[in-house]
Design a protein around this motif. Structure first.
Motif, PDB file in Angstrom:
ATOM      1  N   ALA A 227       0.850  -1.186   0.000  1.00 24.97           N
ATOM      2  CA  ALA A 227       0.000   0.000   0.000  1.00 24.97           C
ATOM      3  C   ALA A 227       0.888   1.239   0.000  1.00 24.97           C
TER       4      ALA A 227
ATOM      5  N   LEU B 206      -5.119  -4.401   4.661  1.00 27.77           N
ATOM      6  CA  LEU B 206      -6.129  -3.350   4.853  1.00 27.77           C
ATOM      7  C   LEU B 206      -6.479  -3.166   6.325  1.00 27.77           C
TER       8      LEU B 206
ATOM      9  N   ARG C  22      -4.343   7.854   0.070  1.00 31.53           N
ATOM     10  CA  ARG C  22      -3.724   7.002  -0.939  1.00 31.53           C
ATOM     11  C   ARG C  22      -2.738   7.886  -1.691  1.00 31.53           C
TER      12      ARG C  22
ATOM     13  N   SER D  66      -2.737   2.788  -5.583  1.00 32.78           N
ATOM     14  CA  SER D  66      -2.091   2.780  -4.271  1.00 32.78           C
ATOM     15  C   SER D  66      -2.072   1.435  -3.575  1.00 32.78           C
ATOM     16  N   PHE D  67      -2.834   0.466  -4.061  1.00 38.13           N
ATOM     17  CA  PHE D  67      -2.860  -0.845  -3.418  1.00 38.13           C
ATOM     18  C   PHE D  67      -2.533  -1.897  -4.463  1.00 38.13           C
TER      19      PHE D  67
END
Length: 137
Positions: free
Chosen positions: A11, A59, A73, A79-80
């Motif tokens: 992340a 998460l 983000r 972003s992930f």
């Protein structure tokens, strides 16, 4: 592709004016079930259930970080990430790529360097009223 690659959820975040790149990883005990399809199809195939479990774990860890301040983000929808890479890339390559992004914030270089060491990669996507999904690079 390695026989049993390592799966990593990453992340790219900003918190309190600083970049952060938390990650979570898991060694795969078996080769991916779609390893025999080869080529472009294998690169586009969805990650195993381990990918969803790693994403959830990360998460939850990110959510706990909100106790220390608001999170953003760092690069929007990108972003992930979830990546599959050979375990031998973990000790030196991944930490160097992570440190370079934290220092520079240059996402293009980060993604290019990550793609050089990864066998496959996905972004995590979410749309209202739809299940969480992965989109192959």
């Amino acid at each position: 592709m390695a026989d049993a690659p390592y799966l990593i959820a990453l992340a790219l975040l900003e918190q309190n004016g600083k970049r952060a790149l938390p990650l979570s990883g898991k060694s795969q005990s078996l080769p991916p079930s779609n390893a025999d399809i080869g080529g472009q199809q294998a690169r586009l195939a969805m990650p195993s259930d381990d990918g969803m479990a790693l994403a959830l774990e990360l998460l939850l860890r990110i959510w706990q970080r909100t106790d220390d301040g608001p999170l953003n983000r760092a690069v929007g929808a990108n972003s992930f990430l979830l990546v599959e890479l050979p375990i031998e890339r973990l000790p030196e390559d991944l930490p160097a790529i992570k440190a370079a992004w934290i220092q520079s914030g240059d996402f293009s270089s980060f993604l290019l360097d990550l793609k050089k060491i990864a066998d496959r990669g996905w972004t995590l996507e979410f749309a209202k009223y739809q299940p969480v999904s992965f989109k192959a690079w």
